[in-house]
Each structure stands twice: as C-alpha cells, then as structure tokens.
Design a protein around this motif. Structure first.
Motif, PDB file in Angstrom:
ATOM      1  N   ASP A 143       0.863  -1.181   0.000  1.00 23.58           N
ATOM      2  CA  ASP A 143       0.000   0.000   0.000  1.00 23.58           C
ATOM      3  C   ASP A 143       0.901   1.232   0.000  1.00 23.58           C
ATOM      4  N   GLU A 144       1.493   1.505  -1.150  1.00 22.36           N
ATOM      5  CA  GLU A 144       2.465   2.581  -1.290  1.00 22.36           C
ATOM      6  C   GLU A 144       1.843   3.922  -0.906  1.00 22.36           C
ATOM      7  N   ALA A 145       2.633   4.742  -0.218  1.00 19.86           N
ATOM      8  CA  ALA A 145       2.151   6.067   0.181  1.00 19.86           C
ATOM      9  C   ALA A 145       1.864   6.920  -1.054  1.00 19.86           C
ATOM     10  N   GLY A 150       1.500   5.315 -13.162  1.00 16.57           N
ATOM     11  CA  GLY A 150       0.989   4.080 -13.737  1.00 16.57           C
ATOM     12  C   GLY A 150       1.632   2.879 -13.089  1.00 16.57           C
ATOM     13  N   ILE A 151       2.174   1.979 -13.929  1.00 16.75           N
ATOM     14  CA  ILE A 151       2.720   0.744 -13.376  1.00 16.75           C
ATOM     15  C   ILE A 151       4.147   0.909 -12.864  1.00 16.75           C
ATOM     16  N   LEU A 152       4.721   2.104 -12.936  1.00 15.76           N
ATOM     17  CA  LEU A 152       6.062   2.302 -12.373  1.00 15.76           C
ATOM     18  C   LEU A 152       6.055   2.048 -10.870  1.00 15.76           C
ATOM     19  N   ARG A 153       5.107   2.605 -10.165  1.00 18.94           N
ATOM     20  CA  ARG A 153       4.961   2.333  -8.741  1.00 18.94           C
ATOM     21  C   ARG A 153       3.526   1.917  -8.476  1.00 18.94           C
ATOM     22  N   GLY A 154       3.301   0.633  -8.493  1.00 18.74           N
ATOM     23  CA  GLY A 154       1.960   0.118  -8.284  1.00 18.74           C
ATOM     24  C   GLY A 154       1.735  -0.258  -6.829  1.00 18.74           C
ATOM     25  N   ARG A 155       0.478  -0.483  -6.482  1.00 17.29           N
ATOM     26  CA  ARG A 155       0.182  -1.074  -5.179  1.00 17.29           C
ATOM     27  C   ARG A 155       0.050  -2.588  -5.335  1.00 17.29           C
ATOM     28  N   VAL A 158       4.175  -6.959 -10.329  1.00 18.25           N
ATOM     29  CA  VAL A 158       4.797  -8.272 -10.498  1.00 18.25           C
ATOM     30  C   VAL A 158       6.286  -8.163 -10.194  1.00 18.25           C
ATOM     31  N   MET A 159       6.746  -9.039  -9.329  1.00 18.90           N
ATOM     32  CA  MET A 159       8.168  -9.050  -8.968  1.00 18.90           C
ATOM     33  C   MET A 159       8.723 -10.449  -9.160  1.00 18.90           C
ATOM     34  N   LYS A 160       9.969 -10.517  -9.577  1.00 19.20           N
ATOM     35  CA  LYS A 160      10.698 -11.784  -9.465  1.00 19.20           C
ATOM     36  C   LYS A 160      11.455 -11.658  -8.162  1.00 19.20           C
ATOM     37  N   ALA A 203      14.476  -1.857   5.407  1.00 21.55           N
ATOM     38  CA  ALA A 203      13.706  -2.718   6.308  1.00 21.55           C
ATOM     39  C   ALA A 203      14.130  -4.182   6.216  1.00 21.55           C
ATOM     40  N   MET A 204      14.923  -4.529   5.175  1.00 22.33           N
ATOM     41  CA  MET A 204      15.314  -5.916   4.984  1.00 22.33           C
ATOM     42  C   MET A 204      16.334  -6.368   6.023  1.00 22.33           C
ATOM     43  N   GLY A 205      17.077  -5.440   6.586  1.00 21.21           N
ATOM     44  CA  GLY A 205      18.175  -5.809   7.467  1.00 21.21           C
ATOM     45  C   GLY A 205      19.332  -6.307   6.629  1.00 21.21           C
ATOM     46  N   ILE A 420      15.337   4.895 -11.774  1.00 20.51           N
ATOM     47  CA  ILE A 420      14.213   4.089 -11.299  1.00 20.51           C
ATOM     48  C   ILE A 420      14.774   2.734 -10.895  1.00 20.51           C
ATOM     49  N   GLU A 421      14.469   2.308  -9.680  1.00 21.10           N
ATOM     50  CA  GLU A 421      14.999   1.023  -9.208  1.00 21.10           C
ATOM     51  C   GLU A 421      14.314  -0.126  -9.946  1.00 21.10           C
ATOM     52  N   ILE A 422      15.122  -0.940 -10.649  1.00 21.33           N
ATOM     53  CA  ILE A 422      14.551  -2.086 -11.364  1.00 21.33           C
ATOM     54  C   ILE A 422      14.994  -3.402 -10.746  1.00 21.33           C
ATOM     55  N   GLY A 423      16.031  -3.365  -9.942  1.00 18.90           N
ATOM     56  CA  GLY A 423      16.480  -4.595  -9.307  1.00 18.90           C
ATOM     57  C   GLY A 423      17.247  -4.269  -8.049  1.00 18.90           C
ATOM     58  N   HIS A 424      17.274  -5.227  -7.141  1.00 20.27           N
ATOM     59  CA  HIS A 424      17.931  -4.989  -5.861  1.00 20.27           C
ATOM     60  C   HIS A 424      18.486  -6.322  -5.381  1.00 20.27           C
ATOM     61  N   ILE A 425      19.753  -6.360  -5.023  1.00 24.15           N
ATOM     62  CA  ILE A 425      20.345  -7.597  -4.504  1.00 24.15           C
ATOM     63  C   ILE A 425      20.910  -7.327  -3.106  1.00 24.15           C
ATOM     64  N   TYR A 455      16.846 -11.238  -3.486  1.00 26.86           N
ATOM     65  CA  TYR A 455      17.114 -10.564  -4.754  1.00 26.86           C
ATOM     66  C   TYR A 455      15.804 -10.291  -5.485  1.00 26.86           C
ATOM     67  N   GLY A 456      15.579  -9.064  -5.916  1.00 27.67           N
ATOM     68  CA  GLY A 456      14.307  -8.744  -6.567  1.00 27.67           C
ATOM     69  C   GLY A 456      14.484  -8.057  -7.917  1.00 27.67           C
ATOM     70  N   VAL A 457      13.574  -8.369  -8.835  1.00 29.70           N
ATOM     71  CA  VAL A 457      13.492  -7.622 -10.097  1.00 29.70           C
ATOM     72  C   VAL A 457      12.047  -7.148 -10.245  1.00 29.70           C
ATOM     73  N   GLY A 458      11.876  -5.880 -10.576  1.00 30.43           N
ATOM     74  CA  GLY A 458      10.538  -5.343 -10.822  1.00 30.43           C
ATOM     75  C   GLY A 458      10.124  -5.704 -12.242  1.00 30.43           C
ATOM     76  N   VAL A 459       9.378  -6.797 -12.389  1.00 26.10           N
ATOM     77  CA  VAL A 459       9.029  -7.292 -13.729  1.00 26.10           C
ATOM     78  C   VAL A 459       8.036  -6.341 -14.405  1.00 26.10           C
ATOM     79  N   SER A 460       6.949  -6.000 -13.705  1.00 27.54           N
ATOM     80  CA  SER A 460       5.989  -5.070 -14.322  1.00 27.54           C
ATOM     81  C   SER A 460       6.620  -3.678 -14.438  1.00 27.54           C
ATOM     82  N   ARG A 461       7.414  -3.297 -13.425  1.00 33.42           N
ATOM     83  CA  ARG A 461       8.057  -1.985 -13.502  1.00 33.42           C
ATOM     84  C   ARG A 461       8.996  -1.903 -14.711  1.00 33.42           C
ATOM     85  N   ALA A 462       9.637  -3.029 -15.065  1.00 39.88           N
ATOM     86  CA  ALA A 462      10.569  -3.014 -16.199  1.00 39.88           C
ATOM     87  C   ALA A 462       9.844  -2.646 -17.493  1.00 39.88           C
TER      88      ALA A 462
HETATM   89  P1  ATP Z   1      11.267   1.355  -4.034  1.00 40.66           P
HETATM   90  O1  ATP Z   1      12.454   1.929  -3.330  1.00 40.66           O
HETATM   91  O2  ATP Z   1      11.136   1.774  -5.469  1.00 40.66           O
HETATM   92  O3  ATP Z   1       9.986   1.487  -3.249  1.00 40.66           O
HETATM   93  P2  ATP Z   1      11.930  -1.130  -2.855  1.00 40.66           P
HETATM   94  O4  ATP Z   1      13.347  -0.914  -2.535  1.00 40.66           O
HETATM   95  O5  ATP Z   1      10.906  -1.034  -1.812  1.00 40.66           O
HETATM   96  O6  ATP Z   1      11.510  -0.204  -4.097  1.00 40.66           O
HETATM   97  P3  ATP Z   1      12.383  -3.956  -3.173  1.00 40.66           P
HETATM   98  O7  ATP Z   1      11.751  -4.402  -1.931  1.00 40.66           O
HETATM   99  O8  ATP Z   1      13.851  -3.921  -3.287  1.00 40.66           O
HETATM  100  O9  ATP Z   1      11.772  -2.539  -3.590  1.00 40.66           O
HETATM  101  O10 ATP Z   1      11.709  -4.791  -4.363  1.00 40.66           O
HETATM  102  C1  ATP Z   1      12.431  -5.372  -5.454  1.00 40.66           C
HETATM  103  C2  ATP Z   1      12.048  -4.740  -6.765  1.00 40.66           C
HETATM  104  O11 ATP Z   1      10.633  -4.690  -6.956  1.00 40.66           O
HETATM  105  C3  ATP Z   1      12.469  -3.285  -6.857  1.00 40.66           C
HETATM  106  O12 ATP Z   1      13.806  -3.208  -7.268  1.00 40.66           O
HETATM  107  C4  ATP Z   1      11.511  -2.730  -7.899  1.00 40.66           C
HETATM  108  O13 ATP Z   1      12.014  -2.963  -9.198  1.00 40.66           O
HETATM  109  C5  ATP Z   1      10.256  -3.552  -7.711  1.00 40.66           C
HETATM  110  N1  ATP Z   1       9.245  -2.772  -6.981  1.00 40.66           N
HETATM  111  C6  ATP Z   1       9.252  -2.424  -5.680  1.00 40.66           C
HETATM  112  N2  ATP Z   1       8.168  -1.720  -5.359  1.00 40.66           N
HETATM  113  C7  ATP Z   1       7.420  -1.615  -6.496  1.00 40.66           C
HETATM  114  C8  ATP Z   1       6.168  -0.998  -6.808  1.00 40.66           C
HETATM  115  N3  ATP Z   1       5.472  -0.366  -5.882  1.00 40.66           N
HETATM  116  N4  ATP Z   1       5.716  -1.088  -8.086  1.00 40.66           N
HETATM  117  C9  ATP Z   1       6.413  -1.748  -9.020  1.00 40.66           C
HETATM  118  N5  ATP Z   1       7.599  -2.338  -8.778  1.00 40.66           N
HETATM  119  C10 ATP Z   1       8.111  -2.282  -7.536  1.00 40.66           C
END
Ligand code: ATP
Ligand code: MG
Length: 580
Positions: A143-145, A150-155, A158-160, A203-205, A420-425, A455-462
């Motif tokens: 529930d993003e603030a 659009g789908i760049l920051r969804g509530r 799709v994530m891998k 928040a992941m620690g 724009i964050e697309i992946g995070h390891i 490890y995450g990839v923002g599939v829909s965000r991509a």
């Molecule tokens: P952000 O800082 O953009 O809120 P995050 O650091 O909370 O992202 P992670 O928990 O690292 O995100 O999630 C892994 C990946 O999922 C991110 O790298 C991003 O590509 C994608 N992602 C995260 N939040 C969203 C969202 N609200 N809508 C679309 N994709 C997202």
C-alpha cells in the motif's frame, strides 16, 4: 504468433489520460497496453500482457541459467510468519492486512523472505542439501504512500524474487555474485540503460546490497557517481566524509540580536553586516524538528536534526536512515506542546536539558563552531562549539547530497542523476534464518545456521521503464526482445493491399516470426500509420499504393528510416531485420 488488428482487443487513444504525468504512463495507456482500475492498480490488455510475459521470460531464463529453481507461493498469507520476524508490525502502513471470516489475520505478501525460509526449513535438513536458490515470479502487494506513474509504482505489481541459502559467508558471496551477473544479463537483454549502485538495506536488514537503477529524469531515486573512480551509490546510501575534528580554541559563545532574519540568507547578511562575522550559510547550523513514529506503537518521539544551513534535509535520506521509524512533520500545535522549543530560533544548547534527542550531520565535528539559534525569539548565537556548548547524540545522514560533493572513496567531485529502481540484490545474512531457526546438520553432527541472500526484479516496472527510456514524440519504441511482435504489417487502401498484407503476415508467421497485421477494413492510412508509430513494434512493413508497381515500404521504428523495396524481397528483408 499472428495477431490481426481487425479482431484484436485493442483501442488506442488519441489523448493522454488526465492523471498521467510521465511518458511511460501516457503511452502505455494511449497505446492500449494497460488500463487503470484504482490508484496503483492496473489491468493488462493483450499487447501489454505479451510484453509483460516477454520480460518475465527473459528473467526466468537468466534465473534458470544460474541454477535457481522456480516455485510459486500464495500472495495471501497468514500473519504468524511475519509476526515471528517482526515485519507484521515493522512494515507499517505499507502492508495490506485483512481478516478471514473467523477473524484470523492475513496479509497480502509484499515480499516473501519468511515464506521461502520456512519452505527450505520444511524440506532440507543436512549440510549436503545446500546451497540452494529458489525464486518465483509473482504478484506483490504494497500500500504505497505515493502510487504514481501508472505501473512504475503500483500497489499491486509483479516481482521476481529469489532467495539463496548457503552454509557460510563465502557461499553467500558466490550466490550474490551469480545474481549480480544474472541481473546484468537480464537488463542487457531487455535493453535497459542502467547502473549498479550501492544501496541501503532498509527494512530488509543485512549488510551488502546493490541496486540496479534505470536512468530516467522521471525517476524517484537519486544516485551519485564519481567522475574519477567507479563509486556509485543511491543518494540514500551516500556516507558523508567527516572533516577532521577542530582542535584550536574558539571564542566564547555570544548571543546576538538578529531581528527579522527568517531565512538563512537574511541571517548570514545580518550577522556579517552588524557583527562582522564574515560567514556563509555553510557556517550556520540549522535545526529541524521532526516526530518519529515507531510502527505498531502510538508513541511519537521528538527528534531534532542539525545540518549546515546551506543544505536542505533530503526526506528520502531521512526516511531511509530512520527506517523502520517513520518521520513526520512537526506542526505548529506540536510547538505549543514544547514551549522550550522557540520556533525559528532553535539552538542545540538546550536540548540536553529538554531531554530531546539530537542528531547531527557528520560535518558537525567535535570542536567546530556554528552560528545557530539562541532559543530566544529574535536572537541567534555565534561561536557555538560542538562538544563544548552542546553534545549531539549521534550523527545522521539526512542532508541533501549535491553535485560536486566529494566522493567518499576518492574525494573527487560526484555527479548526480535520477533513476528508477529495477532490481535490488541483498546479502541478508542470518536475520531470517535466526527467526525461523533454519539450521543444517553439519558433518560433525552440529547445526550450521544458514545464511541468506534476497534478490528482486521489478518485472511489471521493467515494462514501464522500457516505455520511459524507449519512446519518441510519436509513440513507443520497443526493443525486439520484449516487443509484442517482431513486425507490424500495415495494409492500406481499398484495393488488394489488405489481402497481400494478410498473405505476407501468414508467410512470415510460418517462418517463425511474431506478426501483427493491420487488416482493418475502412480505416484510413493516416490512422493506421499513427497506430503503428504509437504501438512501437521494431519493424513496420507498409503494403500501400506502391503495390501496383510491386513495391512495399520497410520501416525501422527505432532508426526512423523508411525504404521502398520490391514486394518479392519483403519476406527476406523482414526476416533479416528480425535477426539483426
Ligand atoms: P522502491 O524503493 O522503489 O519502493 P523497494 O526498494 O521497496 O523499491 P524492493 O523491496 O527492493 O523494492 O523490491 C524489489 C524490486 O521490486 C524493486 O527493485 C523494484 O524494481 C520492484 N518494486 C518495488 N516496489 C514496487 C512498486 N510499488 N511497483 C512496481 N515495482 C516495484
Ligand atoms: Mg529496493
């Protein structure tokens, strides 16, 4: 694959949607790829679904290549797993919580560390079982603030997400490196222009963590890069190099009359003119009050942050530093409840006696002298020395980072860009294994605590990122790997052009291409050309008026080139373009 526009479930729009601010949002809606259902919640139409699946396929292939195995978890999860790690509470307002008919608590998964840890614990027991890496491509809920763009920051998105499980730190490093390389291959194949930067773990620690940021002026993340060395970091993770402590004796603290100095600029002018101090804004100490909310508790802590007066507070840096605490603005009514805090004239001299926590920018070193508030209306104090006239309770990285700031690694100037964050390891370490008690029985019969990566990839965000990076004023420009089809064949006119276009489409499909053919009768060539530009397929073949002379037109969407070619070369030329 052969899609016919005469029957395709697609309606393109001539106007941008009213709520859209960024190009990807405008274009994906106008081109009929997605439709809005609610803020941050979108449906995928046929062409959009194909692009989404193409991105997922590339991600899946590269995950499989490093030996990761695909699983699938539910999105609807019971509370206890997240209670055990504290995240039921820590996730705060971002977590979608719900109850079943019996009143039991559930959540919609925002990320699945707990679930994967539990799954591995259930199946594996011996050191011989490890290492293992599991992943899923699944819908996540947050529930993003500020759902936006659009789908760049969804509530819902799709994530891998993948998780590695290793017996020791070296194993974790290897798993992390393998993911890093897989991500590089994924984003290269997708054709995204990106950078790898150091990140905060949030928040992941855990410890080591890097983000893959797609360069985009519309991006919400700010990152720095050194012009000299290879240091690059999310602004949230930039560590300010502290100057050395000041050892020389300073003049005694002096209270100055400073009427009508509401801004730092007016304060600097006033003290230079009336007291001959010769300072700049960087010599003043600005004190900002915030309230910090701890998720799960109603308690609000008052916190004051001291930064050099030439810098603003960067709220994202502040949030990242205080997480899981959530900073809130200190309002006028809060000042009423704290009469010791004189709004506009706060100085750190009194904070100890007021019992308020005070954190300073790393530039506020021991022995440094500042012009700051005197805690009386209309008065400031000069020569206020850190360690002599006030003590801070620690440092905080909350001041904005600016282009030209010194690189923390080599001291050369940093440049600043948006992405724009697309992946995070992440190298998570043992946080989740500790919470779940995930051990392997070692060769000596003793338990080994498992160490994890996530490890995450923002599939829909991509998809949105590609639209953001690859478009022009006419429409989308998909890279072939993710495009809804290889070729868009346009049949125009009233003669047999549509028939020939349809025949070419069938031939090309039989030769293995993914084809979209515009076989709509009674639609003007102008409308068809505009749609082809908007939809953004890499190759466009026009079967129009030239057909009478045996010629068709071959267009390259990305290069913007057009070429008349003989009809009987069309199939080979399109195939060649698709293989290039
Ligand atoms: P952000 O800082 O953009 O809120 P995050 O650091 O909370 O992202 P992670 O928990 O690292 O995100 O999630 C892994 C990946 O999922 C991110 O790298 C991003 O590509 C994608 N992602 C995260 N939040 C969203 C969202 N609200 N809508 C679309 N994709 C997202
Ligand atoms: Mg992240």
């Amino acid at each position: 694959m052969l899609l016919r526009m005469s029957t395709l479930f697609l309606r393109t729009l001539r106007e941008d949607p009213a709520d859209a601010e960024v190009p990807s949002h405008k274009l994906l809606v106008r081109a009929g790829y997605v439709r809005r259902v609610a803020p941050g919640i979108y449906s995928w139409l046929p062409l959009g679904k194909i692009v989404l699946e193409n991105v997922a396929r590339v991600v899946r292939e590269e995950m499989n290549r490093i030996g990761a195995q695909e699983v699938l978890f539910p999105a609807l999860l019971p509370r206890d797993y997240y209670e055990a790690t504290g995240r039921w509470t820590e996730y705060g307002d971002t977590l979608f919580r719900l109850k079943d008919r019996k009143g039991a608590d559930y959540l919609l998964g925002p990320t699945h560390e707990e679930m994967f840890t539990d799954m591995v614990k259930g199946e594996y027991s011996s050191y011989k079982d490890y290492p293992v890496t599991l992943y899923q491509i699944q819908t996540k809920y947050r529930d993003e603030a500020r759902p936006r763009a659009g789908i760049l920051r969804g509530r819902e998105f799709v994530m891998k997400d993948s998780y590695s499980f290793d017996l020791d730190d070296d194993g974790l490093k290897r798993s992390y490196e393998m993911h890093r390389e897989a991500y590089i291959r994924i984003f290269e194949r997708l054709g995204i222009d990106y950078r790898v930067v150091f990140a905060m773990s949030g928040a992941m620690g855990g410890s080591a963590s890097e983000e893959f940021l797609a360069k985009a002026p519309t991006g919400e993340d700010t990152f720095v890069a050194c012009r000299n060395c290879d240091y690059a970091a999310n602004a949230e993770a930039v560590v300010t190099p502290a100057p050395p402590a000041v050892r020389t004796a300073q003049p005694a603290l002096e209270v100055l009359d400073t009427p009508n100095t509401p801004t730092i600029e007016s304060l600097v002018d006033h003290v230079n003119e009336h007291f001959g101090l010769g300072i700049t804004a960087a010599d003043t100490l600005k004190n900002i009050v915030v309230k910090v909310r701890t998720p799960g508790s109603d308690k609000l802590e008052t916190l004051i942050i001291g930064v050099p007066g030439d810098r603003e507070i960067d709220f994202k840096r502040l949030e990242a530093f205080l997480a899981p605490g959530v900073p809130e603005i200190f309002e006028a009514e809060d000042f009423v409840r704290h009469p010791g805090l004189v709004r506009g004239y706060i100085g750190p001299q009194v904070l100890k006696s007021l019992g308020i926590r005070y954190l300073v920018d790393p530039r506020v070193v021991e022995g440094s002298a500042w012009v700051t508030g005197a805690n009386q209306p209309g008065k400031h104090a000069a020569h206020v020395v850190a360690g002599r006239d006030f003590e801070a309770d620690g440092t905080i990285e909350a001041a904005e980072v600016r282009a030209g700031d010194a690189c923390p690694r080599c001291g050369h100037p940093l440049s600043i860009d948006r992405g724009i964050e697309i992946g995070h390891i992440f190298q998570l370490g043992r946080k989740y294994a500790d919470a779940a008690g995930l051990d392997a029985l070692g060769p000596d019969g003793k338990p080994i605590r498992i160490t994890m990566g996530s490890y995450g990839v923002g599939v829909s965000r991509a998809v949105a990122v590609l639209a953001e990076q690859r478009h022009d004023e006419l429409g989308l420009v998909w890279p072939r790997e993710v495009a809804p089809a290889d070729v868009h064949i346009v049949g125009t006119g009233k003669e047999n052009q549509i028939e020939v276009a349809a025949q070419l489409a069938e031939t090309l499909e039989a030769r293995g291409l993914r084809v979209l053919v515009d076989d709509r009768p009674g639609v003007s060539p102008g409308v068809k050309f505009k749609d082809a530009e908007l939809l953004g397929l890499p190759t466009v073949l026009i079967v129009g008026r030239g057909l009478a002379q045996g010629v068709v037109e071959l267009r390259d969407r990305a290069a913007g080139t057009k070429q008349e070619i003989p009809l009987d070369e069309a199939v080979d030329r399109v195939l060649a373009a698709a293989q290039a």
